[in-house]
Design an enzyme around this catalytic site. Structure first.
Site: not given
Ligand code: ADP
Ligand code: MG
Length: 398
Positions: A118, A206
């Site tokens: 991530y 993101e």
């Protein structure tokens, strides 16, 4: 403002951020052609909606079927799956139970995934810096990771004067357990992503998952970008990516009339002038045991026209069980506002209790106009009284 994954990837690609090849498709035929151009042997057909969790989501007409991200091995497979997704409604953790209709697909080359990580960048209000967050827990929602295992989120705050430096990237890369050429690949990825973030006035970028491929490359498999609305005037290309189908119809209508409106989940519709007063009104509704259905700042000029539009927007929300108007007549006189409220209430034929609290210049005259209107307007004396009255009226009407 939000954009689709394929648009975010297009922007990031221009800055040199590593993303797989792919193209957008609006029909099954376009999907097949896009796949043919890409060449295969494996493709991923991805539903484009403004919500995450698509992979694990389900279509309402096929609850036992596959999700909104599908791996395909033949051109026929791509076309068939495109047909099953386009025009169908996808429900994910982030869409709510009603889901969202898929109107666009992204056809992307399949990627050989070794690890899913991530990587996120956001404006961090606590530090007044852009903060980069990284985690080994790719593919999971970062909010869940933050809740269950906060130690697995690495954070680096970037000094805006210094900017992103390779040592920031190395610190995160080592923290993620990357090694060899993966480290330099990750540092380059972050540097280009930071440049895109700053140049485009993003508020969130993101990448989930950020992938380490079998070859040891670092590449973005998913991309979400959010932009500062107040900076869109200097990014025409980004502004042009707005997809009105994905936005709240009430918020769009409000924006057309320069009303500051945000939809919320509660039952009391609020109409207020001034953002600070609007916030206080929402707080006090909660204090008296209910929930606001919206934030609405009608601005300085609470004219009859604006009040009417505002009433219509509030009433188009089926969750609204009562309305609280809280207006301070400073520049605008209270009698003028009262006339506006009365005229607007007549025009929209109110179906729910309406409580009005006015304060300021000519307030007595304003109250008199409302009292003599013959409409069932409940007058509130101060903020607390008005909030208590609207919550009570809604409870009684239920
Ligand atoms: P969402 O977060 O909305 O579920 P993602 O784009 O993250 O959508 O896709 C979900 C999962 O699908 C990813 O975690 C990844 O495992 C897989 N995936 C997505 N794109 C590709 C791709 N191009 N090649 C291989 N797998 C992919
Ligand atoms: Mg994702």
């Amino acid at each position: 403002m939000n954009i689709h994954e394929y648009q975010a990837k297009e922007l990031l690609r221009k800055y040199g951020v590593a993303v797989p090849r792919g193209s957008v498709a609006f029909t099954p035929e376009e999907a097949e052609n896009a796949a043919r151009e890409l060449g295969g042997p494996i493709w991923v057909v991805k539903s484009q909606i403004h919500a995450g969790g698509r992979g694990a989501g389900r279509f309402t007409d096929d609850p036992d079927g596959d999700g909104g991200v599908r791996l395909c091995k033949t051109l026929d497979d791509v076309k068939e799956n495109a047909r099953k997704m386009l025009g169908h409604t996808l429900v994910t953790k982030q869409t709510g139970a009603v889901g969202k209709e898929v109107k666009r697909l992204y056809i992307e080359e399949g990627c050989d995934i070794k690890r899913e990580l991530y990587l996120g960048m956001l404006i961090d209000r606590a530090t007044s810096r852009v903060t980069i967050m990284a985690s080994t827990e790719g593919g999971m929602e970062i909010e869940e990771v933050a809740e269950a295992t906060p130690e697995k989120i690495l954070k680096v705050a970037i000094d805006p004067v210094e900017g992103f430096m390779p040592y920031h990237g190395r610190k995160l890369a080592f923290g993620l357990g990357l090694e060899g050429k993966q480290v330099s690949s990750a540092v380059k990825f972050m540097a280009t992503m930071y440049k895109a973030f700053m140049d485009l006035d993003a508020s969130i970028v993101e990448i989930n998952p950020l992938v380490v491929t079998g070859e040891g490359d670092i590449i973005a498999l998913d991309a979400k970008m959010n932009f500062d609305d107040n900076a869109l005037f200097r990014h025409k290309d980004v502004a042009g990516m707005r997809d009105e189908d994905e936005e709240d119809a009430k918020e769009l209508e409000a924006a057309r009339h320069e009303l500051n409106y945000i939809s919320l989940d509660g039952e009391i519709g609020c109409m207020v002038n001034g953002a600070g007063l609007a916030m206080a009104t929402m707080d006090i509704i909660k204090l008296y045991g209910s929930e606001p259905a919206n934030f609405l700042d009608v601005g300085g000029g609470a004219t009859k026209e604006r009040v009417t539009v505002a009433f219509k927007i509030i009433l188009s929300d089926p969750n609204v069980k009562g309305i609280l108007v809280n207006i301070f007549g400073g520049i605008m006189r209270c009698d003028v506002i009262a006339e506006g409220v009365v005229a607007a209430a007549r025009e929209v034929s109110l179906s729910v209790p309406l409580v009005v609290r006015l304060e300021g210049t000519n307030v007595e005259l304003g109250k008199k106009i409302m009292a003599e209107s013959g409409l069932p307007i409940i007058s509130g004396d101060d903020l607390a009284d008005a909030a208590e009255k609207v919550v009570k009226a809604v409870k009684e009407a239920a």
